[in-house]
Design a protein around this motif. Structure first.
Motif, PDB file in Angstrom:
ATOM      1  N   GLN A 123      66.456  72.176  80.774  1.00 46.92           N
ATOM      2  CA  GLN A 123      65.006  72.054  80.812  1.00 46.92           C
ATOM      3  C   GLN A 123      64.420  72.505  79.472  1.00 46.92           C
ATOM      4  O   GLN A 123      64.860  72.054  78.419  1.00 46.92           O
ATOM      5  CB  GLN A 123      64.447  72.877  81.979  1.00 46.92           C
ATOM      6  CG  GLN A 123      65.011  72.479  83.334  1.00 46.92           C
ATOM      7  CD  GLN A 123      64.519  73.364  84.457  1.00 46.92           C
ATOM      8  OE1 GLN A 123      63.342  73.693  84.532  1.00 46.92           O
ATOM      9  NE2 GLN A 123      65.426  73.765  85.331  1.00 46.92           N
ATOM     10  N   LYS A 124      63.433  73.380  79.530  1.00 47.26           N
ATOM     11  CA  LYS A 124      62.830  73.968  78.331  1.00 47.26           C
ATOM     12  C   LYS A 124      62.209  75.283  78.731  1.00 47.26           C
ATOM     13  O   LYS A 124      61.780  75.464  79.878  1.00 47.26           O
ATOM     14  CB  LYS A 124      61.776  73.036  77.715  1.00 47.26           C
ATOM     15  CG  LYS A 124      60.617  72.671  78.631  1.00 47.26           C
ATOM     16  CD  LYS A 124      59.684  71.686  77.956  1.00 47.26           C
ATOM     17  CE  LYS A 124      58.459  71.368  78.827  1.00 47.26           C
ATOM     18  NZ  LYS A 124      58.823  70.720  80.099  1.00 47.26           N
ATOM     19  N   ILE A 125      62.129  76.206  77.797  1.00 48.55           N
ATOM     20  CA  ILE A 125      61.658  77.553  78.109  1.00 48.55           C
ATOM     21  C   ILE A 125      60.141  77.623  78.223  1.00 48.55           C
ATOM     22  O   ILE A 125      59.596  78.443  78.957  1.00 48.55           O
ATOM     23  CB  ILE A 125      62.157  78.559  77.060  1.00 48.55           C
ATOM     24  CG1 ILE A 125      62.037  79.995  77.581  1.00 48.55           C
ATOM     25  CG2 ILE A 125      61.384  78.419  75.751  1.00 48.55           C
ATOM     26  CD1 ILE A 125      63.045  80.345  78.636  1.00 48.55           C
ATOM     27  N   THR A 126      59.445  76.745  77.488  1.00 43.08           N
ATOM     28  CA  THR A 126      57.980  76.740  77.509  1.00 43.08           C
ATOM     29  C   THR A 126      57.481  75.326  77.271  1.00 43.08           C
ATOM     30  O   THR A 126      58.219  74.469  76.742  1.00 43.08           O
ATOM     31  CB  THR A 126      57.406  77.705  76.449  1.00 43.08           C
ATOM     32  OG1 THR A 126      55.989  77.830  76.627  1.00 43.08           O
ATOM     33  CG2 THR A 126      57.689  77.222  75.032  1.00 43.08           C
ATOM     34  N   ASN A 127      56.252  75.063  77.644  1.00 41.68           N
ATOM     35  CA  ASN A 127      55.712  73.709  77.650  1.00 41.68           C
ATOM     36  C   ASN A 127      55.822  73.014  76.296  1.00 41.68           C
ATOM     37  O   ASN A 127      56.216  71.851  76.196  1.00 41.68           O
ATOM     38  CB  ASN A 127      54.251  73.757  78.103  1.00 41.68           C
ATOM     39  CG  ASN A 127      53.653  72.380  78.281  1.00 41.68           C
ATOM     40  OD1 ASN A 127      54.328  71.460  78.725  1.00 41.68           O
ATOM     41  ND2 ASN A 127      52.392  72.237  77.932  1.00 41.68           N
ATOM     42  N   ALA A 128      55.512  73.725  75.223  1.00 45.91           N
ATOM     43  CA  ALA A 128      55.456  73.107  73.896  1.00 45.91           C
ATOM     44  C   ALA A 128      56.821  72.676  73.373  1.00 45.91           C
ATOM     45  O   ALA A 128      56.906  71.810  72.491  1.00 45.91           O
ATOM     46  CB  ALA A 128      54.819  74.074  72.900  1.00 45.91           C
TER      47      ALA A 128
END
Length: 350
Positions: A123-128
């Motif tokens: 996934q990703k750690i934060t939206n950006a």
């Protein structure tokens, strides 16, 4: 990267100006929507914030067009591109870990390195950070894209842009209103994705479009018309489907890519005529901090949330409070990045 001619330096400087604008727009994109989505579209605040929000959607296309100018102008050795890939992988791991540690500290979540690596892999750690994964994929494909760009002439660029405009930029909007126009997905499945095509658009605007004042006027008109259309169409979407009315929040649509291309061209023209050296020195320094500002933007967005919600909104108009909030995120990110750039081992990562 250095250029030996004065013209070359101006090219670098206008790209740095675009980096500053785009990095600030990333912050706007992640803050403005929360305000207007909580409002009824019946006042000037809503219309201003939606306009502000859609202008900020040009950030990713502008970043990609900048990359097109810098990455497609020659064919690099595989070793050099491998170094770029390693840098982005390190950015994902190191800066994601900073976010992970903060979440562990603030939210009391369990600390598990295996889960951390699984999270950033899947996934990703934060939206950006979705953009980091996009950029990593582009770097993997860059040797092929560079060789394609070197073999293309002006006609081929125009052909690619025409295909992208019609089938990837316009048709999704038309199909949204007229489902009968929907065509077989297999037809467009082999097209170059819009976000990858933006690299070629940036290279085209830099190398195949002359600086003419008629084009400056056209660029301004395009931005104004696109904003008017986006805000008006979004208002109409709210009347039709108030629970999900941000159909036009799509940076691959022509309405946003056309604004981004126009903004890019205007910055290029500004860089051509502006000769104020102190201004460009500041721009060059701040532009050098723009990637670090992006990497840290969501971190400081969370840090300043209490100040924004419990102080700024109480004492200022919502738009003023939002601008102060975004300015604090941007300037703090710039200050921290400037410090990090003084550390030799970290400088290349930010």
């Amino acid at each position: 990267m250095q250029e030996s001619t004065a013209e070359g330096k101006r090219k670098i400087e206008y790209l740095e100006l675009l980096r500053i604008i785009a990095s600030f727009f990333v912050i706007v994109n992640h803050t403005a929507s929360g305000e207007f989505l909580a409002m009824q579209p019946d006042g000037r605040k809503w219309f201003f914030l939606v306009t502000y929000f859609f202008m900020s959607k040009t950030a990713v296309p502008v970043f990609l067009m900048i990359s097109g100018v810098l990455l497609l102008r020659h064919v690099d050795e595989y070793r050099k591109n491998g170094a770029r890939i390693i840098r982005i992988v390190l950015d994902i791991i190191i800066f994601s870990f900073i976010y992970y540690v903060r979440s562990w500290y603030v939210n009391g979540m369990s600390f598990d390195l295996i889960e951390f690596f699984k999270l950033i892999y899947q996934q990703k750690i934060t939206n950006a950070y979705w953009y980091l994964y996009l950029y990593l994929g582009l770097l993997v494909m860059l040797p092929l894209l560079q060789r394609l760009a070197s073999a293309m002439g002006r006609r081929e660029y125009l052909y690619l842009i025409a295909i992208s405009v019609v089938f990837l930029g316009v048709m999704p909007i038309l199909i949204h209103y007229r489902e009968g126009l929907l065509y077989n997905a297999g037809f467009s499945s082999v097209f170059l994705p819009t976000l990858a095509g933006l690299l070629f658009l940036g290279y085209f605007l830099e190398n195949h479009v002359e600086i003419k004042w008629q084009y400056v006027l056209i660029s301004v008109i395009v931005i104004v018309c696109c904003l008017v259309f986006l805000v008006s169409a979004t208002y109409a979407e709210y009347q039709r489907m108030p629970e999900n009315y941000l159909f036009f929040d799509d940076r691959t649509h022509l309405t946003i890519t056309a604004m981004a291309a126009s903004l890019f061209y205007l910055a290029r023209c500004f860089g051509h005529v502006c000769r104020v050296r102190i201004f460009w020195k500041i721009v060059t320094w701040l532009g050098g901090c723009s990637f670090g500002i992006y990497l840290l933007s969501d971190f400081f967005l969370e840090v300043y949330v209490p100040l924004y919600q419990f102080q700024l909104l109480r004492h200022f108009h919502v738009i003023t409070a939002l601008l102060i909030y975004e300015g604090l995120i941007f300037l703090t990110g710039a200050a921290v990045t400037a410090v990090l750039r003084c550390i030799p081992a970290v400088k290349r990562l930010v």
